[in-house]
Write an enzyme that holds these catalytic residues in place. Structure first.
Site, PDB file in Angstrom:
ATOM      1  N   ALA A  96      60.411 -20.704  38.027  1.00  0.00           N
ATOM      2  CA  ALA A  96      59.538 -20.779  36.848  1.00  0.00           C
ATOM      3  C   ALA A  96      58.884 -19.455  36.480  1.00  0.00           C
ATOM      4  O   ALA A  96      57.999 -19.420  35.640  1.00  0.00           O
ATOM      5  CB  ALA A  96      58.452 -21.827  37.079  1.00  0.00           C
ATOM      6  N   SER A  97      59.324 -18.359  37.071  1.00  0.00           N
ATOM      7  CA  SER A  97      58.697 -17.073  36.741  1.00  0.00           C
ATOM      8  C   SER A  97      59.177 -16.518  35.409  1.00  0.00           C
ATOM      9  O   SER A  97      58.563 -15.620  34.841  1.00  0.00           O
ATOM     10  CB  SER A  97      58.961 -16.054  37.854  1.00  0.00           C
TER      11      SER A  97
ATOM     12  N   GLY B   2      62.280 -17.366  31.830  1.00  0.00           N
ATOM     13  CA  GLY B   2      63.336 -18.177  31.248  1.00  0.00           C
ATOM     14  C   GLY B   2      62.948 -19.615  30.952  1.00  0.00           C
ATOM     15  O   GLY B   2      61.810 -19.915  30.557  1.00  0.00           O
ATOM     16  N   ILE B   3      63.904 -20.512  31.144  1.00  0.00           N
ATOM     17  CA  ILE B   3      63.710 -21.923  30.824  1.00  0.00           C
ATOM     18  C   ILE B   3      62.606 -22.530  31.681  1.00  0.00           C
ATOM     19  O   ILE B   3      61.779 -23.299  31.187  1.00  0.00           O
ATOM     20  CB  ILE B   3      65.034 -22.694  31.007  1.00  0.00           C
ATOM     21  N   GLY B   4      62.571 -22.185  32.953  1.00  0.00           N
ATOM     22  CA  GLY B   4      61.536 -22.734  33.844  1.00  0.00           C
ATOM     23  C   GLY B   4      60.142 -22.407  33.367  1.00  0.00           C
ATOM     24  O   GLY B   4      59.256 -23.270  33.325  1.00  0.00           O
TER      25      GLY B   4
ATOM     26  N   LYS C 119      61.109 -16.677  43.606  1.00  0.00           N
ATOM     27  CA  LYS C 119      61.177 -15.557  44.542  1.00  0.00           C
ATOM     28  C   LYS C 119      60.459 -14.309  44.051  1.00  0.00           C
ATOM     29  O   LYS C 119      60.105 -13.440  44.853  1.00  0.00           O
ATOM     30  CB  LYS C 119      62.649 -15.186  44.801  1.00  0.00           C
TER      31      LYS C 119
ATOM     32  N   ASP D 278      61.939 -19.057  48.209  1.00  0.00           N
ATOM     33  CA  ASP D 278      63.386 -18.986  48.119  1.00  0.00           C
ATOM     34  C   ASP D 278      63.877 -20.390  48.448  1.00  0.00           C
ATOM     35  O   ASP D 278      63.660 -20.878  49.566  1.00  0.00           O
ATOM     36  CB  ASP D 278      63.929 -17.974  49.135  1.00  0.00           C
TER      37      ASP D 278
ATOM     38  N   TYR E 294      81.436 -21.695  40.686  1.00  0.00           N
ATOM     39  CA  TYR E 294      80.200 -21.961  39.953  1.00  0.00           C
ATOM     40  C   TYR E 294      80.139 -23.407  39.496  1.00  0.00           C
ATOM     41  O   TYR E 294      79.088 -24.057  39.600  1.00  0.00           O
ATOM     42  CB  TYR E 294      80.085 -21.024  38.749  1.00  0.00           C
TER      43      TYR E 294
END
Length: 419
Positions: free
Chosen positions: A17-18, A20-22, A41, A73, A167
């Site tokens: 959540a640091s 982008g989407i989070g 992280k 992490d 992936y």
């Protein structure tokens, strides 16, 4: 979408959540006055990606929420357990878990080293399972328990596996957690659902992977945040085990204007579809090509007579347009293995001087090797086919440095109007 206040006082545990989407989901919940645990992280600034858990915490609190930044992490069982315990100690429990942390490497089997394979499976599949496992005892105690995984529908079409099977397996592991846990915990109830974007979402990580131009055909993270808010505001008994698409969720809420979410509103109808949707490769190409320099820029084969064909003519034109500025922006050496009617090997040295192109292998080791049919190759350089779309649908094979390969978009952007 107007905030309803339904997440006021609720505690969300969000991985990755640091930024982008989070982070977008966190900020949306914060407007209700929610408590947000930022489990990521990034404690120190990344050299290329903006934001840390601490800067995200400040934004969440400025938006009206309460924040707890935790260095986590998701591969580390002890770190996950400690963060969950700290969240419960600070906020009294956990109501909502969002499994957003993910790793990506769009490489075919032979180009996927096992370190990268292990990273994707450890973060995507194992990390989602681990964080869910640690949060479930506290979710059981909530009267508004949700798990939301940012993962795709389980689409078994072979083309979603053939180009990047490692992936796909790792990402589908997150979705299988939804399938299993939704049934396992439906009686609690804990709602377990997946949310996935219809189109590419422009984030700092996406930009680093595909170049700055990726925003032209992408939506903002806010569309995922609004869709997540709509899902998480509902009573858990109403919906579980669903694989939801962002714009479908919003349309069900009465939101029909999707232009507001496009990074470039003028391109709102020309957006790049995301992976794993139920769309045939040919349709993806058609979709990506709409509105671009299509057939009008494609030179007829007759015009190329005496020049060795379209591909040779294309490279001659590229060479005449090279400059120190293009070389400075690109900084890479490419080898092109052209298949089909105009098969051959070509190179572009865009690392020194004003650049050089020619037939045959490059004089030094290429940073990236691109393999493609001659027709698709010509379409890509003349703007009819976007490189990201070609790669995603298997029309373009890349070995070597993927990030440098994607820098070719800059070259194409400066040349396509002149070709």
């Amino acid at each position: 979408m107007i905030n309803t206040g339904k997440l006021a006082g609720r505690t969300l545990f969000i991985t990755g959540a640091s930024r982008g989407i989070g982070k977008a989901i966190a900020l949306r919940a914060a407007q209700d006055g929610a408590n947000v645990v930022i489990a990521a992280k990034t404690a120190e600034p990344h050299p290329k990606l903006p934001g840390t858990i601490y800067t995200a915490a400040k934004e969440i609190e400025a938006a009206g929420g309460k924040a707890l930044p935790c260095v986590v992490d998701v591969r580390d069982e002890g770190a996950v357990r400690t963060a969950v315990q700290n969240a419960v100690a600070k906020f009294g429990g956990i109501d909502i878990l969002i499994n957003n942390a993910s790793a990506i490497s769009l490489t075919p089997t032979e180009q996927t080293d096992m370190k990268r394979y292990d990273l994707m499976h450890s973060i995507n599949t194992r990390g989602t399972f681990l964080v869910s496992k640690e949060c479930i005892p506290y979710l059981r105690k909530s009267n508004h328990a949700h798990i939301l995984n940012i993962s795709p529908p389980l689409n078994m079409a072979p083309h979603w596996f053939s180009n990047h099977v490692a992936y796909t397996m790792a990402k589908y592991g997150m979705s299988m957690c939804v399938l299993g846990m939704a049934k396992e915990f439906e009686g609690v109830p804990i709602a377990v659902n997946a949310l996935w974007p219809r189109t590419a979402i422009h984030t700092a990580a996406m930009e680093m992977l595909t170049g700055k131009e990726s925003d032209q055909y992408s939506r903002k993270p806010e569309i995922m945040a609004d869709a997540a808010y709509a899902i998480l505001s509902k009573e858990p008994r109403l919906q579980t085990g669903k694989f939801l698409i962002d714009d479908e969720v919003l349309k069900a809420e009465g939101i029909t204007d999707m232009r507001q979410y496009a990074c470039v509103p003028e391109n709102a109808d020309k957006l790049m579809p995301d992976f794993f949707l139920d769309v045939e490769p040919e349709k993806l190409i058609e979709f990506a090509a709409e509105g671009s320099h299509a057939a009008s820029l494609k030179k007829p084969a007759a015009a190329q007579q005496g020049q060795g064909g379209q591909i040779e003519g294309l490279f001659l034109k590229i060479e005449s347009l090279l400059s120190e500025e293009i070389v400075k922006k690109t900084g890479a050496v490419y080898e092109f293995k052209v298949k089909g009617n105009e098969a051959g090997t070509w190179f572009a040295d865009l690392k020194s001087g004003t650049g050089k192109v020619g037939k045959g292998s490059p004089p030094v080791t290429a940073d990236a090797v691109l393999t493609m049919d001659s027709k698709h190759f010509f379409d890509m350089f003349t703007g009819k086919l976007k490189p990201a779309s070609a790669f995603m649908t298997g029309k373009l094979k890349i070995s070597g440095d993927l990030q440098k390969a994607m820098k070719l978009e800059k070259l194409m952007g400066s040349l396509k109007s002149k070709l």
